[in-house]
Motif scaffolding. Structure first.
Motif, PDB file in Angstrom:
ATOM      1  N   ALA A 185      36.838 -88.240 -21.888  1.00 32.19           N
ATOM      2  CA  ALA A 185      37.107 -86.960 -21.232  1.00 32.19           C
ATOM      3  C   ALA A 185      38.306 -87.071 -20.294  1.00 32.19           C
ATOM      4  CB  ALA A 185      35.876 -86.506 -20.453  1.00 32.19           C
ATOM      5  N   THR A 186      38.415 -88.207 -19.594  1.00 35.88           N
ATOM      6  CA  THR A 186      39.550 -88.397 -18.679  1.00 35.88           C
ATOM      7  C   THR A 186      40.858 -88.524 -19.460  1.00 35.88           C
ATOM      8  OG1 THR A 186      38.041 -89.581 -17.195  1.00 35.88           O
ATOM      9  CG2 THR A 186      40.383 -89.739 -16.716  1.00 35.88           C
ATOM     10  N   VAL A 187      40.814 -89.229 -20.598  1.00 35.42           N
ATOM     11  CA  VAL A 187      41.995 -89.325 -21.459  1.00 35.42           C
ATOM     12  C   VAL A 187      42.400 -87.943 -21.942  1.00 35.42           C
ATOM     13  CG1 VAL A 187      42.835 -90.162 -23.696  1.00 35.42           C
ATOM     14  CG2 VAL A 187      41.581 -91.705 -22.177  1.00 35.42           C
ATOM     15  N   SER A 188      41.431 -87.128 -22.302  1.00 35.78           N
ATOM     16  CA  SER A 188      41.723 -85.769 -22.759  1.00 35.78           C
ATOM     17  C   SER A 188      42.411 -84.966 -21.660  1.00 35.78           C
ATOM     18  CB  SER A 188      40.432 -85.072 -23.193  1.00 35.78           C
ATOM     19  OG  SER A 188      40.669 -83.728 -23.547  1.00 35.78           O
ATOM     20  N   MET A 189      41.873 -85.029 -20.442  1.00 39.43           N
ATOM     21  CA  MET A 189      42.450 -84.250 -19.345  1.00 39.43           C
ATOM     22  C   MET A 189      43.819 -84.762 -18.927  1.00 39.43           C
ATOM     23  SD  MET A 189      39.276 -83.081 -16.888  1.00 39.43           S
ATOM     24  CE  MET A 189      38.224 -84.516 -17.013  1.00 39.43           C
ATOM     25  N   ALA A 190      44.112 -86.029 -19.248  1.00 35.66           N
ATOM     26  CA  ALA A 190      45.446 -86.557 -18.945  1.00 35.66           C
ATOM     27  C   ALA A 190      46.496 -86.017 -19.898  1.00 35.66           C
ATOM     28  CB  ALA A 190      45.426 -88.086 -19.003  1.00 35.66           C
ATOM     29  N   ASN A 191      46.068 -85.495 -21.053  1.00 29.93           N
ATOM     30  CA  ASN A 191      47.017 -85.073 -22.079  1.00 29.93           C
ATOM     31  C   ASN A 191      47.058 -83.562 -22.318  1.00 29.93           C
ATOM     32  OD1 ASN A 191      48.166 -87.639 -23.691  1.00 29.93           O
ATOM     33  ND2 ASN A 191      46.047 -88.088 -23.051  1.00 29.93           N
ATOM     34  N   VAL A 192      46.006 -82.849 -21.925  1.00 29.82           N
ATOM     35  CA  VAL A 192      45.986 -81.395 -22.120  1.00 29.82           C
ATOM     36  C   VAL A 192      45.483 -80.725 -20.846  1.00 29.82           C
ATOM     37  CG1 VAL A 192      45.626 -81.499 -24.618  1.00 29.82           C
ATOM     38  CG2 VAL A 192      43.649 -81.489 -23.085  1.00 29.82           C
ATOM     39  N   ALA A 193      45.497 -79.412 -20.841  1.00 33.66           N
ATOM     40  CA  ALA A 193      44.993 -78.660 -19.697  1.00 33.66           C
ATOM     41  C   ALA A 193      43.495 -78.891 -19.530  1.00 33.66           C
ATOM     42  CB  ALA A 193      45.280 -77.171 -19.881  1.00 33.66           C
ATOM     43  N   VAL A 194      43.050 -78.884 -18.289  1.00 32.42           N
ATOM     44  CA  VAL A 194      41.623 -79.073 -18.008  1.00 32.42           C
ATOM     45  C   VAL A 194      40.794 -78.006 -18.706  1.00 32.42           C
ATOM     46  CG1 VAL A 194      39.889 -79.160 -16.187  1.00 32.42           C
ATOM     47  CG2 VAL A 194      42.153 -80.140 -15.792  1.00 32.42           C
TER      48      VAL A 194
END
Length: 397
Positions: A185-194
């Motif tokens: 989830a943290t990797v996802s938020m580092a690459n796209v909008a929350v």
């Protein structure tokens, strides 16, 4: 006439001075007190007060009947029988007060859970924008939560849990799944909008049903399967129309969904028959997850990258960056802790509804804070997916 009786298990009570003095069987009987609105009835030597079950509650006379002098007594006179009922008002008032207090308690838990989750997502995204190392950020939040609970246990603010080897053994697969879900989830938020991460994460119920059906052989009511249509369709519509779509961010959110599904499955299996509070359970989960994650975080990113990135963030943001890191780390632990504490007090259905509403609050607040561009069709997809999640929570019950 008012009667207050404390009984010792007898279904009837008899009061007469000569009998009390001579009868040993009444030694364990407590006092029967009468408060009369007028002087005692003339010629009455005995009052028999009957209740129909043993109780420690006050008794109130509901009927009085004169029996006459059929009893053979040394002091002759009339006998009166009175029937009494328990005072239910005290119990009713107590139950109402307890229910009201419970509602206030749950409301505080929910409000704190949602608020902390929104704060975490905002500051987590701020930190990742300035310091793009999600593995370090994930490990730091788990370390902060572990330290927080060690201090709470040492100072006895929170009673330490009683655990054994079997507990930690059953917790290990839960911690592995939790670690993967948290990092993904943290990797996802580092690459796209929350907001986009949380829209995709609203598809977790669909992953739960599919995993349970095809890997565990579980079956669900038809309504559950039908609720997957808006969930999957809404997530797909939102992903296709996302202006800042990134495959790494999308995959991270999906992996997080699957990991948390397995976390829930392992948790249900491993915690059967074990008694531990939600607060302490999540604390133990954080400690083990931190121990699992740390070596992988070092291998993937490493101290050299962290040191360079840290200095760069401080030079660009200044001291505020430290406050951002502290806020995201502490709020991550606290919002999860309050979610587990809420689950201790409510049904799974209420928790699911609360989790859905929490996700809406995160999506809306982060869109406003970060001014994320959203197309109407993208917003429609998010709304459909979240509505499907709500239908799922209803149908699953």
């Amino acid at each position: 006439m008012f009667c207050s009786l404390k009984q010792s298990g007898l279904t009837s009570s008899t009061f007469s001075n000569p009998l009390i003095e001579k009868t040993q069987a009444l030694k364990h009987q407590r006092s029967l007190l009468f408060s009369l609105s007028k002087p005692p009835i003339k010629g009455v030597n005995l009052v028999v007060c009957k209740s129909f079950k043993s109780s420690a509650k006050p008794l109130y006379i509901s009927s009085i009947k004169e029996l006459g002098s059929s009893f053979k007594l040394r002091n002759r006179g009339n006998v009166i029988e009175c029937k009494a009922h328990e005072d239910e008002s005290i119990e009713t008032k107590s139950s109402a007060a307890a229910a009201a207090a419970q509602k206030v308690k749950i409301s505080i838990y929910f409000a704190t859970w949602w608020a902390l989750n929104v704060i975490f997502n905002i500051y987590n995204k701020k930190v990742l924008n300035a310091f793009p190392y999600p593995w370090f950020s994930s490990a730091l939040s788990l370390a902060t939560g572990s330290l927080f609970m060690f201090i709470s246990w040492a100072t006895r603010i929170v009673e330490p849990p009683s655990t054994d080897f079997d507990f930690w053994k059953s917790l290990f697969p839960v911690a592995v799944a939790h670690t993967i879900g948290h990092v993904a989830a943290t990797v996802s938020m580092a690459n796209v909008a929350v907001s986009f991460t949380h829209i995709i994460k609203s598809g977790e119920p669909a992953c739960s049903v599919l995993v349970s059906r095809f890997l565990l052989g579980e079956t669900f009511p038809t309504g559950v399967y039908l609720s997957l249509i808006p969930i999957i369709g809404g997530c797909a519509l939102s992903a296709l129309t996302e202006l800042n779509f990134n495959m790494t961010g999308f995959n991270g959110a999906m992996i997080s969904n699957l990991a948390f599904v397995f976390r829930n499955i392992f948790s249900k299996r491993g915690m059967k028959g074990k008694s531990i509070s939600g607060m302490n359970y999540y604390a133990c989960l954080s400690i083990m997850s931190f121990l699992i994650l740390t070596p992988f975080a070092i291998a993937v990113e490493g101290p050299q990258m962290w040191a360079a990135g840290w200095q760069n963030a401080l030079s660009q943001i200044g001291p505020n960056f430290l406050w951002w890191v502290a806020a995201q780390s502490l709020c991550y632990h606290l919002y999860n802790q309050f979610s587990y504490m809420s689950l201790d007090e409510i049904s799974p259905l209420t928790f699911s509804i609360g989790n859905t509403m929490k996700r809406i609050s995160v999506i809306v607040s982060t869109i406003i804070i970060f001014r994320t561009p959203v197309q109407p069709i993208n917003a429609l997809g998010a709304a459909i997916a979240i509505f499907g999640t709500f239908l799922y929570s209803q149908a699953k019950q």
